[in-house]
Enzyme design. Structure first.
Site, PDB file in Angstrom:
ATOM      1  N   HIS A  60      55.112  -5.080  12.348  1.00  0.00           N
ATOM      2  CA  HIS A  60      56.299  -5.825  11.881  1.00  0.00           C
ATOM      3  C   HIS A  60      55.871  -6.673  10.689  1.00  0.00           C
ATOM      4  CE1 HIS A  60      57.449  -5.291  16.292  1.00  0.00           C
ATOM      5  NE2 HIS A  60      58.237  -4.487  15.601  1.00  0.00           N
ATOM      6  N   GLU A  63      55.435 -10.676  10.399  1.00  0.00           N
ATOM      7  CA  GLU A  63      54.503 -11.360  11.299  1.00  0.00           C
ATOM      8  C   GLU A  63      53.183 -11.549  10.552  1.00  0.00           C
ATOM      9  OE1 GLU A  63      56.770  -9.241  15.063  1.00  0.00           O
ATOM     10  OE2 GLU A  63      54.597  -9.027  14.900  1.00  0.00           O
ATOM     11  N   HIS A 157      50.439  -9.313  16.761  1.00  0.00           N
ATOM     12  CA  HIS A 157      51.821  -9.682  16.433  1.00  0.00           C
ATOM     13  C   HIS A 157      51.963 -11.200  16.452  1.00  0.00           C
ATOM     14  CE1 HIS A 157      53.964  -5.697  17.090  1.00  0.00           C
ATOM     15  NE2 HIS A 157      52.726  -5.435  17.442  1.00  0.00           N
ATOM     16  N   GLU A 221      50.352 -11.392  21.123  1.00  0.00           N
ATOM     17  CA  GLU A 221      51.249 -12.312  20.410  1.00  0.00           C
ATOM     18  C   GLU A 221      50.476 -13.591  20.114  1.00  0.00           C
ATOM     19  OE1 GLU A 221      54.600  -9.666  20.679  1.00  0.00           O
ATOM     20  OE2 GLU A 221      54.158 -11.408  19.438  1.00  0.00           O
TER      21      GLU A 221
HETATM   22  O1  LIG Z   1      59.495 -12.047  19.291  1.00  0.00           O
HETATM   23  C1  LIG Z   1      60.038 -10.956  19.517  1.00  0.00           C
HETATM   24  O2  LIG Z   1      61.225 -10.826  19.895  1.00  0.00           O
HETATM   25  C2  LIG Z   1      59.251  -9.670  19.356  1.00  0.00           C
HETATM   26  C3  LIG Z   1      57.785  -9.905  18.984  1.00  0.00           C
HETATM   27  C4  LIG Z   1      57.169  -8.543  18.951  1.00  0.00           C
HETATM   28  O3  LIG Z   1      57.212  -7.855  17.968  1.00  0.00           O
HETATM   29  N1  LIG Z   1      56.753  -8.131  20.146  1.00  0.00           N
HETATM   30  C5  LIG Z   1      56.423  -6.743  20.360  1.00  0.00           C
HETATM   31  C6  LIG Z   1      56.043  -6.563  21.809  1.00  0.00           C
HETATM   32  C7  LIG Z   1      55.565  -5.146  22.036  1.00  0.00           C
HETATM   33  C8  LIG Z   1      55.262  -4.892  23.508  1.00  0.00           C
HETATM   34  O4  LIG Z   1      56.160  -5.118  24.337  1.00  0.00           O
HETATM   35  O5  LIG Z   1      54.116  -4.461  23.790  1.00  0.00           O
HETATM   36  C9  LIG Z   1      57.653  -5.872  20.044  1.00  0.00           C
HETATM   37  O6  LIG Z   1      58.760  -6.321  20.379  1.00  0.00           O
HETATM   38  O7  LIG Z   1      57.465  -4.783  19.493  1.00  0.00           O
HETATM   39 ZN   LIG Z   2      55.860  -7.768  16.333  1.00  0.00          ZN
END
Ligand SMILES: O=C(O)CCC(=O)N[C@@H](CCC(=O)O)C(=O)O
Ligand SMILES: [Zn+2]
Length: 343
Positions: A60, A63, A157, A221
């Site tokens: 993303h 980020e 991320h 994260e």
């Molecule tokens: O903050 C958010 O809403 C999304 C942050 C982010 O990009 N998180 C990943 C998590 C991936 C996973 O669940 O392994 C995503 O949403 O792709």
């Molecule tokens: Zn992300």
């Protein structure tokens, strides 16, 4: 044409949808630097250890903290300031989204792995890029020297919202596999204080490398989405230090793992947006890990209401603006670390 040795990230952004040429060079100490595409760099030490490490950022593009960390580590490697002991693949996954300053350009790349990029009859450049990234990762792990190898992938991320646990990681669904203490120790030393245990397959990057290659893989994260230059890098220092140790030391030593050091959460539910008329029942500034009481309304998807089903059910990654069919909210429930099968 060659890649820009003094700023690989900038060269990557200047070639946001990729290049057809690949490049190879050697550092003074003989370390091999191979560039397979824009944002795709393989570092191969002369006498590599037994780890094959993938560090990815910019799945993303908004980020920026993980992007800055990987940029600095790569530039230090190219400048001979950062030793590398293990084969390491660095990925800036979605350079075009970096340039756009957005999570994605056309489609969320982190929902396109494990072949999802080729499903549904949709074509776009993020799907093409995700397919290429799968190929690069496959090639990286498969080209490793013979013998017992240890595979890792940290997909770095930051989160859109504030979080009551600033740093947390997602443990991809392991299909009954055991969770690893050494990984909890590593993540703890990166500053991670909570681990979410996914209970089902996903189309995320970390699930792909975990399931396809048996890598110890995580979505990590590291903080909150901010613009370039706006990240307080002192808040990421522990994580950066651990990543630099990981690539440069034969073995990592960690203090003993104490269960109270990391909270463990089961992913209780994944709530997908299926209707145009979708809304969350709480404000945009409600932080990740905020607990809700049983019976409280979480979201409306058309005329379907989602209520909290467990006491202390906490929200993760709430996002009402996701595409139809995609995840708008996770909820998690804290469990005891003692409940985990740890090896
Ligand atoms: O903050 C958010 O809403 C999304 C942050 C982010 O990009 N998180 C990943 C998590 C991936 C996973 O669940 O392994 C995503 O949403 O792709
Ligand atoms: Zn992300």
């Amino acid at each position: 044409m060659d890649f820009q040795h003094d700023d690989f990230l900038q060269w990557t952004r200047d070639n946001e949808w990729g290049v057809t040429d690949s490049f190879h060079t050697q550092l003074v100490d003989g370390t091999g630097i191979s560039v397979w595409d824009s944002g795709v760099m393989v570092v191969t030490p002369v006498q590599a250890g037994d780890k094959d490490i993938v560090l990815s950022a910019a799945v993303h593009g908004n980020e920026t903290a993980p992007i800055e960390i990987c940029r600095d580590v790569i530039n230090d490697i190219l400048a001979g300031k950062q030793a590398v002991k293990h084969r390491t693949l660095f990925l800036f996954a979605n350079p075009a989204s970096i340039n756009a300053g957005q999570r994605f350009v056309e489609e969320n790349m982190n929902r396109l792995f494990s072949g999802a990029h080729s499903e549904g009859g949709i074509r776009n450049r993020e799907r093409e890029r995700a397919a290429k990234i799968e190929q690069y990762v496959t090639r990286f792990y498969q080209e490793a020297p013979q013998g017992e190898r240890r595979r890792y992938h940290y997909d770095l991320h930051t989160a859109i919202r504030d979080s009551k646990r600033e740093k947390f990681a997602v443990y991809p669904y392991l299909h009954g596999g055991a969770y690893k203490i050494a990984q909890l120790q590593f993540l703890r030393d990166c500053g991670v204080t909570a681990i979410l245990l996914n209970q089902a397959p996903t189309t995320t990057f970390s699930y792909f490398t975990s399931r396809q290659f048996g890598a110890d893989a995580f979505t990590v994260e590291l903080g909150k989405v901010r613009g370039f230059g706006e990240n307080d890098r002192s808040k990421f220092a522990a994580a950066e230090t651990q990543l630099r140790r990981l690539i440069s030391q034969d073995e990592l030593t960690h203090a003993a793992f104490e269960p109270e050091q990391i909270e463990v959460y089961d992913v209780a539910r994944t709530i997908n947006r299926t209707q145009q008329d979708f809304s969350l029942a709480f404000a945009d500034d409600v932080a990740n890990f905020t607990p809700f009481n049983k019976g409280e309304l979480l979201a409306m998807d058309g005329d379907k209401a989602y209520h909290v089903e467990h006491d202390e059910e906490r929200i993760i990654f709430p996002n009402a603006n996701v595409a139809i069919g995609q995840r708008a909210l996770l909820t998690v429930i804290k469990i005891s670390t003692d409940q985990l099968t740890l090896v």
